[in-house]
Design a protein around this motif. Structure first.
Motif, PDB file in Angstrom:
ATOM      1  N   ASP A 129       0.854  -1.198   0.000  1.00 38.69           N
ATOM      2  CA  ASP A 129       0.000   0.000   0.000  1.00 38.69           C
ATOM      3  C   ASP A 129       0.887   1.244   0.000  1.00 38.69           C
ATOM      4  OD1 ASP A 129      -1.978   1.847   0.157  1.00 38.69           O
ATOM      5  OD2 ASP A 129      -2.976   0.983   1.911  1.00 38.69           O
ATOM      6  N   LEU A 130       0.882   1.973  -1.133  1.00 42.44           N
ATOM      7  CA  LEU A 130       1.613   3.235  -1.270  1.00 42.44           C
ATOM      8  C   LEU A 130       0.647   4.394  -1.501  1.00 42.44           C
ATOM      9  CD1 LEU A 130       4.501   1.995  -3.597  1.00 42.44           C
ATOM     10  CD2 LEU A 130       4.612   2.385  -1.134  1.00 42.44           C
ATOM     11  N   SER A 131      -0.593   4.237  -1.128  1.00 43.28           N
ATOM     12  CA  SER A 131      -1.604   5.277  -1.350  1.00 43.28           C
ATOM     13  C   SER A 131      -1.398   6.448  -0.410  1.00 43.28           C
ATOM     14  CB  SER A 131      -3.005   4.684  -1.166  1.00 43.28           C
ATOM     15  OG  SER A 131      -3.164   4.204   0.153  1.00 43.28           O
ATOM     16  N   PHE A 132      -2.032   7.566  -0.783  1.00 43.03           N
ATOM     17  CA  PHE A 132      -1.978   8.814  -0.011  1.00 43.03           C
ATOM     18  C   PHE A 132      -0.533   9.245   0.250  1.00 43.03           C
ATOM     19  CE2 PHE A 132      -6.089   6.907   1.085  1.00 43.03           C
ATOM     20  CZ  PHE A 132      -6.942   7.962   0.789  1.00 43.03           C
ATOM     21  N   ASN A 133       0.249   9.285  -0.833  1.00 42.19           N
ATOM     22  CA  ASN A 133       1.585   9.853  -0.796  1.00 42.19           C
ATOM     23  C   ASN A 133       1.660  10.994  -1.813  1.00 42.19           C
ATOM     24  OD1 ASN A 133       3.672   8.421   1.052  1.00 42.19           O
ATOM     25  ND2 ASN A 133       2.404   6.742   0.261  1.00 42.19           N
ATOM     26  N   ARG A 134       2.873  11.471  -2.128  1.00 44.00           N
ATOM     27  CA  ARG A 134       3.009  12.684  -2.953  1.00 44.00           C
ATOM     28  C   ARG A 134       3.637  12.382  -4.306  1.00 44.00           C
ATOM     29  NH1 ARG A 134       5.870  17.106   0.731  1.00 44.00           N
ATOM     30  NH2 ARG A 134       5.360  18.354  -1.127  1.00 44.00           N
ATOM     31  N   PHE A 135       3.281  11.236  -4.857  1.00 45.33           N
ATOM     32  CA  PHE A 135       3.798  10.889  -6.178  1.00 45.33           C
ATOM     33  C   PHE A 135       3.121  11.736  -7.257  1.00 45.33           C
ATOM     34  CE2 PHE A 135       4.023   6.864  -3.737  1.00 45.33           C
ATOM     35  CZ  PHE A 135       5.406   6.749  -3.689  1.00 45.33           C
ATOM     36  N   THR A 136       3.890  12.061  -8.276  1.00 45.28           N
ATOM     37  CA  THR A 136       3.315  12.726  -9.444  1.00 45.28           C
ATOM     38  C   THR A 136       2.810  11.680 -10.430  1.00 45.28           C
ATOM     39  OG1 THR A 136       4.793  14.623  -9.205  1.00 45.28           O
ATOM     40  CG2 THR A 136       3.759  14.301 -11.366  1.00 45.28           C
ATOM     41  N   ALA A 137       3.678  10.767 -10.805  1.00 44.80           N
ATOM     42  CA  ALA A 137       3.294   9.638 -11.650  1.00 44.80           C
ATOM     43  C   ALA A 137       3.185   8.393 -10.782  1.00 44.80           C
ATOM     44  CB  ALA A 137       4.328   9.439 -12.755  1.00 44.80           C
ATOM     45  N   LEU A 138       2.546   7.384 -11.322  1.00 48.06           N
ATOM     46  CA  LEU A 138       2.388   6.133 -10.569  1.00 48.06           C
ATOM     47  C   LEU A 138       3.757   5.516 -10.305  1.00 48.06           C
ATOM     48  CD1 LEU A 138      -0.656   4.534 -12.427  1.00 48.06           C
ATOM     49  CD2 LEU A 138      -0.649   5.604 -10.164  1.00 48.06           C
ATOM     50  N   PRO A 139       4.083   5.213  -9.044  1.00 47.63           N
ATOM     51  CA  PRO A 139       5.423   4.719  -8.683  1.00 47.63           C
ATOM     52  C   PRO A 139       5.565   3.222  -8.951  1.00 47.63           C
ATOM     53  CG  PRO A 139       4.112   4.892  -6.714  1.00 47.63           C
ATOM     54  CD  PRO A 139       3.232   5.368  -7.836  1.00 47.63           C
ATOM     55  N   ILE A 140       5.444   2.839 -10.221  1.00 47.01           N
ATOM     56  CA  ILE A 140       5.507   1.416 -10.571  1.00 47.01           C
ATOM     57  C   ILE A 140       6.810   1.149 -11.315  1.00 47.01           C
ATOM     58  CG2 ILE A 140       4.383  -0.464 -11.804  1.00 47.01           C
ATOM     59  CD1 ILE A 140       1.755   0.994 -11.502  1.00 47.01           C
ATOM     60  N   CYS A 141       7.697   0.384 -10.673  1.00 44.30           N
ATOM     61  CA  CYS A 141       8.972   0.002 -11.266  1.00 44.30           C
ATOM     62  C   CYS A 141       8.825  -1.328 -12.000  1.00 44.30           C
ATOM     63  CB  CYS A 141      10.063  -0.124 -10.199  1.00 44.30           C
ATOM     64  SG  CYS A 141      10.151   1.274  -9.063  1.00 44.30           S
ATOM     65  N   TRP A 142       9.803  -1.651 -12.837  1.00 43.64           N
ATOM     66  CA  TRP A 142       9.743  -2.918 -13.551  1.00 43.64           C
ATOM     67  C   TRP A 142       9.834  -4.090 -12.572  1.00 43.64           C
ATOM     68  CZ3 TRP A 142      13.574  -6.524 -13.210  1.00 43.64           C
ATOM     69  CH2 TRP A 142      14.819  -6.103 -12.715  1.00 43.64           C
ATOM     70  N   GLU A 143      10.472  -3.852 -11.378  1.00 45.20           N
ATOM     71  CA  GLU A 143      10.575  -4.920 -10.383  1.00 45.20           C
ATOM     72  C   GLU A 143       9.204  -5.360  -9.877  1.00 45.20           C
ATOM     73  OE1 GLU A 143      14.500  -2.731 -10.175  1.00 45.20           O
ATOM     74  OE2 GLU A 143      12.369  -2.223 -10.374  1.00 45.20           O
ATOM     75  N   PHE A 144       8.199  -4.445  -9.982  1.00 43.62           N
ATOM     76  CA  PHE A 144       6.853  -4.831  -9.541  1.00 43.62           C
ATOM     77  C   PHE A 144       6.324  -6.012 -10.359  1.00 43.62           C
ATOM     78  CE2 PHE A 144       4.965  -0.970  -7.163  1.00 43.62           C
ATOM     79  CZ  PHE A 144       6.183  -0.756  -6.524  1.00 43.62           C
TER      80      PHE A 144
END
Length: 823
Positions: A129-144
């Motif tokens: 769960d990485l919700s309710f943070n201050r990301f601009t774009a979705l923080p999805i890396c290739w490792e996901f």
């Protein structure tokens, strides 16, 4: 069944599953709880603590002020499976920190300030769960893409592009949770490539939502929940971007906190009704008017279009509208009610909408479930409505219904109705003058929290099986008023009943709830009159702990556990000294509670006591002593009245002689000659010469004893056989105690065996045992000493008038009273 039960918040499901496993284990092994669960929540921490047990499985660091952490702080926690570090101040996240936590399955980093993520594959991770943070774009890396066990993913962003999700499109996600605060851009069809079952999207409050995102969400997941739908721009700008496309997958849709213009809501509903959505729930709905007034010519076509779609829709089954607020006041609301009443769906819920009325469908309706709770509906609802033949459940609680008879007529044409909830209204019933007619199919009825009294039993469905009359004003269940042969469960809690009702009108009753009434002493024959009852809830009543309650307490022991809530809910209220005592601890003896047994016991004890007293009186010759006491009292009274001046007795004789007539020769030949003659003359009182003629024998005895200094008793076997000797001994003994004198002289003429002394002569036995007596010697040589001792015992100076005439000692009586029989 409604959308709320299907589309409940999904983001915490996996959390509960993970924590539940460990919580259950720790309940079984409470001695090792601290070793496996470490809770540092709300501890004002700024860093990860260093004293975490190495075998910790669940670690909670939420709601602190932690701004960062390193690999050294988690390297020793090789068994860590659940980590909650939400609601902190973390800015940068490096997944390499958890490289040594190979068993980590649950990781919650929501509600932080994370801007940048350094990725690394966590193979066993199931919940991230990485919700309710201050990301601009979705923080999805290739490792996901290598987290093949991932089931729950929470993300936040202000911009969503198709490329942001390319690394996870092959994952079989169960739930995707998106928070889109300060959302500014969504590239259409970005979500449609995902393979997810549940999608939960949260927009920021008072932020314009994207219709494209709504449509893509419906095209992506089976279950969709969107929170905070608002649009402040011109509705024409929204409508211009509204295009209908196909491939919608959503079956259950929940829209929460919706604040839109009415025309936009109609367009959204138009999309939904033209889709495969089966369950639609809209909560906290506020519909407004457009910037300019929408005239009737513009409004009616929209409704007509919606009505056409509604009539053609075959997929929609359940519609739920909760907490609806209408801020449009210039159109005829009856048009809207007509649209709802004509819906071709199975279930309709309109909850808390201030709805004052609902129209009866014009044609046969498919409604099976209607819930219009918490509105302003009145008795006019569905009167003479014949188009609801399939309706099975009708819930109308928290409205403004007043007449129970009108409610009954409302249901009379609902041939399939089985359940009706009319709780929390203003219902009452006038009495026998008002008729009632219920649907024959009705089996469950809830009339709780109304204003119903005893007359309600005149207006009940005859085929009812489950009835709730809780929280009304019922004081009794009138016998013969209701004949409910099918009733199995009755709830009359929180009323004013003073006793358990019988089952004369309820022969099939199985469950009765009569808690919180005014029952002081419940009837003990309840289960006899209600043989089919298997559960009785009668606790929380003001029980009076007395004999009458004993039978009810015994009833609990005999019922085999039929009393629900025993023993905690059954407590004495009266009397004051027993308040708070549980009924199971209250005991009274059978004798104290059985009046007949008490009377019989008291009678038997009285008879035994009387028999004992009679036996003792007879054994101790009490009646004889009572007669003697009575005669002595009467003699003293007569003497007082006749000669009050002589009450102060003057001694006239040295001794009164009492003897048996059979011992008279010894008295006349030995005693009198030796005492009255010779030196030291003794004046004796003898009945033959000193009794006064005309007085009774008893009176003469008493007078002689009182006028004599001593009383001489000549004891022999003949003496104990003489009744009159016993009288004389009694009166002399009475003088002994009343005057505290030593006036008795006992002469044992012949030995007296103890066994020949009658039982009533206990005083004689006591005197012979305690006092010294003179024994008449058979040898003549010892008689001189005998006479000397006797004279010494009698020695006293009598008044002068009697001493002057000493010749009287030698004079034999010239006259005597008639001899009285001492035998």
């Amino acid at each position: 069944m409604n959308l709320e039960s299907i589309m409940r918040p999904l983001r915490n499901i996996y959390v509960f599953a993970c924590v539940f496993t460990f919580t259950l284990w720790t309940n079984i092994q409470p001695t090792v709880e601290k070793e496996f669960i470490a809770n540092f929540s709300n501890s004002l921490l700024t860093n990860v603590p260093k004293n975490i047990p190495v075998h910790t499985h669940v670690l909670d660091l939420s709601h602190n002020r932690i701004s960062g952490f390193s690999i050294l702080e988690f390297i020793s926690l090789s068994d860590l499976q659940v980590l909650n570090i939400s609601h902190n101040l973390i800015i940068v996240l490096d997944f390499s920190v958890f490289i040594f936590n190979e068993d980590l399955e649950y990781l919650d980093l929501s509600h932080n300030n994370i801007l940048k993520v350094y990725c690394r594959t966590l193979v066993h991770l199931r919940h991230l769960d990485l919700s309710f943070n201050r990301f601009t774009a979705l923080p999805i890396c290739w490792e996901f893409g290598n987290m093949f066990h991932l089931e729950y993913l929470g993300l936040s962003a202000t911009i969503i592009r198709r490329s942001d999700l390319r690394y996870i499109i092959h994952l079989q996600l169960h739930t995707l949770f998106l928070t889109l605060e300060d959302f500014s851009l969504y590239e259409p069809q970005s979500l449609t490539a995902l393979n997810i079952k549940n999608l939960h999207i949260v927009f920021a409050a008072n932020q314009n939502f994207s219709f494209s995102l709504l449509y893509d969400g419906m095209s992506t997941s089976e279950n969709l929940e969107i929170v905070n739908l608002s649009y402040t721009l011109s509705y024409k700008d929204f409508l211009s971007s509204l295009t209908l496309v196909e491939n919608i997958k959503t079956k259950a849709l929940m829209l929460d906190n919706v604040d839109l213009q009415w025309i936009i809501i109609l367009k959204i509903f138009k999309l939904i009704w033209n889709s495969p959505v089966e369950h639609l729930t809209v909560r906290n709905l506020t519909f407004r008017g457009p910037v300019r007034v929408l005239n009737e010519y513009e409004f009616l076509p929209l409704l007509s279009s919606l009505e056409h779609l509604i009539s053609l829709s075959d997929s929609m089954k359940v519609l739920t509208l909760e907490h609806v607020r209408n801020k449009i006041y210039y159109f005829n609301q009856e048009i809207l009610y007509r649209q709802f009443s004509e819906m071709n769906i199975d279930s309709l819920t309109i909850y808390d909408a201030y709805m004052p009325h609902m129209l009866c469908p014009n044609r046969t309706s498919s409604f099976q479930y209607l819930n219009f709770s918490h509105n302003a509906l009145t008795d006019e609802l569905f009167q003479d409505c014949r188009t609801l033949p399939d309706l099975k459940l009708l819930i109308l609680k928290r409205n403004k219904f007043e007449s129970l008879s009108k409610v009954s007529f409302m249901t009379s044409h609902m041939k399939s109705l089985k359940y009706l909830d009319m709780s929390n209204n203003l219902l009452s019933h006038d009495g026998a003058d008002t008729q009632c007619r219920w649907a024959e199919s009705l089996t469950e009825l809830d009339l709780s929290s109304n204003q119903l009294s005893d007359t309600v039993f005149e207006c009940l469905p005859v085929n009812i099986k489950k009835l709730s009359l809780q929280s009304n004003q019922i004081t009794s269940v009138p016998k013969g008023m209701a004949e409910l042969k099918s009733l199995q469960e009755l709830n009359v809690a929180w009323n004013r009943l003073s006793d358990l009702p019988g089952c004369g009108g309820f022969p099939s009753l199985e469950i009765l709830n009569i808690e919180m009434n005014s029952i002081i002493t419940p009837s003990a024959d309840f289960f006899q009159s209600c043989p089919r009852v298997r559960e009785l809830q009668a606790g929380k009543n003001p029980f009076k702990c007395s004999c009458e309650l004993q039978a009810f307490i015994r009833l609990e022991r005999q019922s085999g556990g039929k009393l629900f809530g025993w023993p905690m809910a059954y407590v004495c209220e009266y009397p004051e000294d027993l308040r708070g005592m549980q009924l199971k601890d209250f005991h009274l003896s059978e004798l104290a509670c059985n009046t007949m047994l008490l009377l019989v016991t008291a009678l038997l004890l009285t008879l035994v006591l009387v028999a004992v007293v009679v036996f003792v009186c007879i054994y101790l010759d009490v009646p004889w002593y009572m007669r003697m006491m009575w005669q002595w009292t009467q003699t003293k009274r007569r003497a007082w009245h006749n000669h009050p001046e002589e009450q102060e007795t003057i001694l006239q004789f040295h001794a009164f002689v009492s003897y048996s007539e059979r011992d008279a020769l010894w008295v006349k030949n030995e005693l009198i000659p030796n005492l009255e003659k010779g030196e030291g003359c003794v004046q004796l009182c003898q009945h033959e010469r000193n009794f006064v003629p005309g007085k009774s024998i008893v009176e003469n005895i008493i007078n002689c004893i009182e006028k004599s200094y001593k009383s001489i008793f000549v004891l022999s076997p003949n003496f104990v056989q003489s009744e009159w000797c016993h009288y004389e001994l009694y009166f002399a003994h009475h003088k002994l105690f009343s005057e505290n004198s030593n006036s008795l002289i006992l002469i044992l003429l012949e030995p007296i065996p103890p066994y020949i002394i009658p039982a009533r002569y206990h005083k004689l036995k006591a005197l012979m045992a305690k006092r010294t007596y003179l024994e008449w010697p058979k040898e003549r040589s010892k008689r001189a000493l005998f006479w000397a001792n006797l004279r010494a015992a009698i020695s006293i100076n009598l008044p002068t008038s009697f001493e002057a005439n000493e010749e009287q000692c030698d004079v034999t009586p010239t006259s005597s009273i008639s001899q009285y029989a001492n035998d």
